[in-house]
Design a protein around this motif. Structure first.
Motif, PDB file in Angstrom:
ATOM      1  N   LEU A 181       0.859  -1.189   0.000  1.00 30.07           N
ATOM      2  CA  LEU A 181       0.000   0.000   0.000  1.00 30.07           C
ATOM      3  C   LEU A 181       0.889   1.231   0.000  1.00 30.07           C
ATOM      4  O   LEU A 181       1.784   1.354   0.845  1.00 30.07           O
ATOM      5  N   VAL A 182       0.648   2.153  -0.927  1.00 29.67           N
ATOM      6  CA  VAL A 182       1.396   3.415  -0.982  1.00 29.67           C
ATOM      7  C   VAL A 182       0.430   4.563  -0.693  1.00 29.67           C
ATOM      8  O   VAL A 182      -0.556   4.747  -1.428  1.00 29.67           O
ATOM      9  N   VAL A 183       0.707   5.321   0.366  1.00 27.88           N
ATOM     10  CA  VAL A 183      -0.125   6.466   0.746  1.00 27.88           C
ATOM     11  C   VAL A 183       0.693   7.741   0.553  1.00 27.88           C
ATOM     12  O   VAL A 183       1.820   7.845   1.058  1.00 27.88           O
ATOM     13  N   VAL A 184       0.127   8.702  -0.174  1.00 31.60           N
ATOM     14  CA  VAL A 184       0.842   9.935  -0.500  1.00 31.60           C
ATOM     15  C   VAL A 184      -0.074  11.127  -0.243  1.00 31.60           C
ATOM     16  O   VAL A 184      -1.288  11.051  -0.469  1.00 31.60           O
ATOM     17  N   ASP A 218      -2.187 -14.210  -2.694  1.00 29.45           N
ATOM     18  CA  ASP A 218      -0.848 -14.559  -3.165  1.00 29.45           C
ATOM     19  C   ASP A 218       0.166 -13.437  -2.936  1.00 29.45           C
ATOM     20  O   ASP A 218       1.306 -13.517  -3.394  1.00 29.45           O
ATOM     21  N   GLY A 219      -0.245 -12.357  -2.240  1.00 28.81           N
ATOM     22  CA  GLY A 219       0.679 -11.276  -1.898  1.00 28.81           C
ATOM     23  C   GLY A 219       0.882 -10.247  -2.981  1.00 28.81           C
ATOM     24  O   GLY A 219       1.739  -9.363  -2.844  1.00 28.81           O
ATOM     25  N   SER A 220       0.091 -10.316  -4.059  1.00 30.90           N
ATOM     26  CA  SER A 220       0.293  -9.387  -5.179  1.00 30.90           C
ATOM     27  C   SER A 220      -0.568  -8.132  -5.088  1.00 30.90           C
ATOM     28  O   SER A 220      -0.538  -7.293  -5.989  1.00 30.90           O
ATOM     29  N   ALA A 221      -1.317  -7.966  -3.989  1.00 33.24           N
ATOM     30  CA  ALA A 221      -2.214  -6.804  -3.867  1.00 33.24           C
ATOM     31  C   ALA A 221      -1.414  -5.499  -3.787  1.00 33.24           C
ATOM     32  O   ALA A 221      -0.407  -5.416  -3.084  1.00 33.24           O
ATOM     33  N   ARG A 222      -1.916  -4.508  -4.513  1.00 34.64           N
ATOM     34  CA  ARG A 222      -1.273  -3.184  -4.476  1.00 34.64           C
ATOM     35  C   ARG A 222      -2.339  -2.102  -4.592  1.00 34.64           C
ATOM     36  O   ARG A 222      -3.366  -2.288  -5.254  1.00 34.64           O
ATOM     37  N   ARG A 223      -2.029  -0.957  -3.967  1.00 37.63           N
ATOM     38  CA  ARG A 223      -2.984   0.146  -3.978  1.00 37.63           C
ATOM     39  C   ARG A 223      -2.226   1.455  -3.752  1.00 37.63           C
ATOM     40  O   ARG A 223      -1.309   1.519  -2.926  1.00 37.63           O
ATOM     41  N   ALA A 224      -2.616   2.490  -4.473  1.00 38.52           N
ATOM     42  CA  ALA A 224      -2.113   3.850  -4.252  1.00 38.52           C
ATOM     43  C   ALA A 224      -3.264   4.688  -3.716  1.00 38.52           C
ATOM     44  O   ALA A 224      -4.358   4.691  -4.304  1.00 38.52           O
ATOM     45  N   ALA A 225      -3.035   5.369  -2.606  1.00 37.67           N
ATOM     46  CA  ALA A 225      -4.082   6.195  -1.988  1.00 37.67           C
ATOM     47  C   ALA A 225      -3.523   7.586  -1.750  1.00 37.67           C
ATOM     48  O   ALA A 225      -2.395   7.745  -1.264  1.00 37.67           O
ATOM     49  N   PHE A 226      -4.305   8.608  -2.094  1.00 40.87           N
ATOM     50  CA  PHE A 226      -3.890   9.995  -1.932  1.00 40.87           C
ATOM     51  C   PHE A 226      -4.701  10.633  -0.805  1.00 40.87           C
ATOM     52  O   PHE A 226      -5.927  10.765  -0.905  1.00 40.87           O
ATOM     53  N   SER A 227      -4.016  11.022   0.261  1.00 37.90           N
ATOM     54  CA  SER A 227      -4.690  11.681   1.379  1.00 37.90           C
ATOM     55  C   SER A 227      -4.960  13.136   1.013  1.00 37.90           C
ATOM     56  O   SER A 227      -4.027  13.860   0.616  1.00 37.90           O
ATOM     57  N   PRO A 228      -6.183  13.605   1.147  1.00 39.98           N
ATOM     58  CA  PRO A 228      -6.536  14.944   0.649  1.00 39.98           C
ATOM     59  C   PRO A 228      -5.950  16.081   1.480  1.00 39.98           C
ATOM     60  O   PRO A 228      -5.851  15.991   2.698  1.00 39.98           O
ATOM     61  N   HIS A 229      -5.538  17.140   0.772  1.00 43.47           N
ATOM     62  CA  HIS A 229      -5.198  18.431   1.362  1.00 43.47           C
ATOM     63  C   HIS A 229      -3.996  18.381   2.312  1.00 43.47           C
ATOM     64  O   HIS A 229      -3.916  19.171   3.253  1.00 43.47           O
TER      65      HIS A 229
END
Length: 518
Positions: A181-184, A218-229
């Protein structure tokens, strides 16, 4: 007028006090029901968060970013612990209360990065052995540590999930790390592109934020999430960031907690605001140092060469000067920049006095010099410095980042003070006094930041990290500038704020910048 001012300060003091109490009440309530244990893993300070009486649960090792400390990661640690996880935070080598210097070349993966990955491995080995863990493991890291935890996760098959906050990591591949998971922050434009690139590696094409790709099984889950403001630091205090991390780990481990999310960011802001505003009525308690008020009192026509010349000359004179004499990253350069800038400002003041009287008006009648009460000056400066470091710094240390120096950092405070003292004394004197140019105080701070920018442009490879702390310096200029303004109005002498701010800045730089092995 005096009574009106006194009434205003009384009301302001009460309002500030209420804000402080409410903020502390809310901030302390975040850890209600948690067992918080502090220990050491070798030289590394470690803190373990867990809910009292909770059954065995996955362990999450949480790592802070460059020039940070484990306090910065409290929102994630508290959120996860309140939902049943065992959360482990720590101070990297050379950071926070870790008195061991950080070794290696910070520009090379084979250098400092190796040391930091090894440290994560030691902390993780400790975390795996905690009695409250159930054998399952995840890692979470911010900024610099996002790359570190990615690399560690790739080396340890026990890591079931990686949460990377404000990630930049060339180590990410299409297959590793598992369940990423990538949170930006929404204001981190380049890192948003990096997040989408990292997620896109696993699917072999363009991806969208807020959508989960791959399979958790299988460990391949991925997600990009952008925290607002939010940007690079505020992303840590965004409830959206903590909510994303919690939901991701709950899915990976098949858990469902209370859903509690730490949203302390607003209350930290309220606490800092209350402490800053409280300083104004408290300044009325300072002793009077000088009558009439002191200061160069330079109008703009005289002040501008005094202010501009050091801003231009300082980075040019220091361009080729060796600045590796202190074990604090870029702290040695900052000390020299402050010191030389201050000496050049003082020289300009000497010349300016030859051009016009201190009041800045040749036709102005001479005023009696009056007497400076040295004892009162010392007491007032000590009081302002104590408030800046103990009250404001104590709040920062408890809820933001480390502000208490370990023993190896104490000499660094004095070394940096040798640089900050000339500048703050000269700058306070130049911008205070009867007839001083309107907005002069703010203008000289802006010129100082411009001067630092020129220095970075001249030597980007060596001073790049100054870019990261310019927003912090700007915030300190604003806060400590208010303290100085209120102190000057009461005491009548610019050296009260000059002495206090010089010590406060030296302290802040010495305790927050990473310590390196030279």
């Amino acid at each position: 007028m005096i009574r009106r001012a006194s009434l205003f300060d009384l009301v302001l003091g009460v309002a500030a006090g209420v804000a402080i109490v409410v903020a502390l009440w809310q901030l302390l309530a975040t850890t209600a029901g948690l067992e918080i244990t502090r220990t050491q893993v070798g030289p590394t300070p470690v803190t373990v968060y867990r809910a009292a009486g909770a059954p065995p649960a996955p362990v999450v090792v949480i790592a802070h970013g460059f020039a940070g400390s484990q306090q910065l990661m409290q929102p994630f640690a508290v959120t996860l612990a309140r939902n049943g996880y065992v959360a482990v935070t720590f101070d990297f080598l050379g950071h926070g209360r870790n008195g061991e210097r950080l070794g290696g070349d910070i520009t090379r993966v084979a250098g400092t990065t190796t040391f930091l990955v090894d440290e994560v491995a030691r902390v993780t080995a400790f975390a795996k052995a905690l009695p409250g863990g159930d054998g399952r493991l995840a890692v979470l890291g911010h900024s610099m540590a996002s790359d570190i935890v990615v690399r560690y996760a790739q080396s340890d098959p026990a890591v079931a999930a990686t949460v990377a906050i404000s990630m930049f990591s060339p180590a990410v591949t299409a297959q590793t790390p598992r369940n990423l998971l990538v949170v930006v922050g929404d204001f981190e434009r380049r890192l948003k592109q990096e997040a989408l690139r990292a997620v896109g590696l696993a699917v072999g094409g363009p991806v969208e934020p807020g959508i989960t790709y791959g399979s958790f099984a299988d460990g391949s889950a991925r997600r990009a999430a952008f925290s607002p403001h939010v940007e690079h630091i505020a992303v840590l205090y965004s409830d959206a960031s903590s909510r994303e991390a919690l939901a991701w780990l709950d899915t990976v481990f098949g858990r469902r907690g209370s859903g509690y999310v730490d949203d302390r960011g607003a209350f930290i802001g309220l606490l800092i605001l209350g402490l800053v505003l409280l300083a104004k009525p408290l300044a009325r308690l300072l002793p009077r140092v000088s009558d009439p008020p002191r200061g160069a009192g330079l109008p703009w026509r005289t002040l501008w060469p005094v202010a501009v010349a050091p801003a231009v000359l300082t980075p040019l004179l220091l361009w080729k000067v060796p600045t590796d004499f202190l074990p604090v990253l870029v702290g040695d350069y900052l000390a020299m920049h402050f010191g030389l800038y201050g000496l050049l400002t003082a020289l300009g003041l000497v010349l300016a006095r030859r051009w016009s009287p201190a009041a800045g008006d040749v036709s102005a009648p001479a005023r009696p010099a009056g007497r400076v009460r040295i004892a009162a000056l010392v007491v007032a400066a000590a009081a302002v410095a104590l408030y800046s470091i103990a009250a404001l710094g104590g709040a920062i240390d408890s809820f933001v980042t480390s502000f208490v120096p370990v023993t190896p950092r104490l000499p660094l405070v004095l070394a940096l003070l040798a640089g900050t003292l000339p500048w703050f004394l000269a700058d306070e004197w130049a911008t205070r006094g009867e007839g001083a140019g309107r907005g002069a105080y703010a203008a000289t701070k802006l010129l100082f930041l411009v001067s630092l920018a020129v220095a970075v442009a001249l030597n980007l490879a060596k001073l790049f990290f100054l870019i990261l702390i310019v927003p912090v310096i700007l915030a300190f200029f604003v806060v400590y500038g208010l303290f100085s303004r209120w102190a000057y109005r009461r005491t009548g002498h610019p050296f009260v704020g000059g002495l206090a701010n010089a010590l406060a800045f030296a302290w802040a730089i010495a305790v927050t910048f990473p310590m390196l092995t030279r």
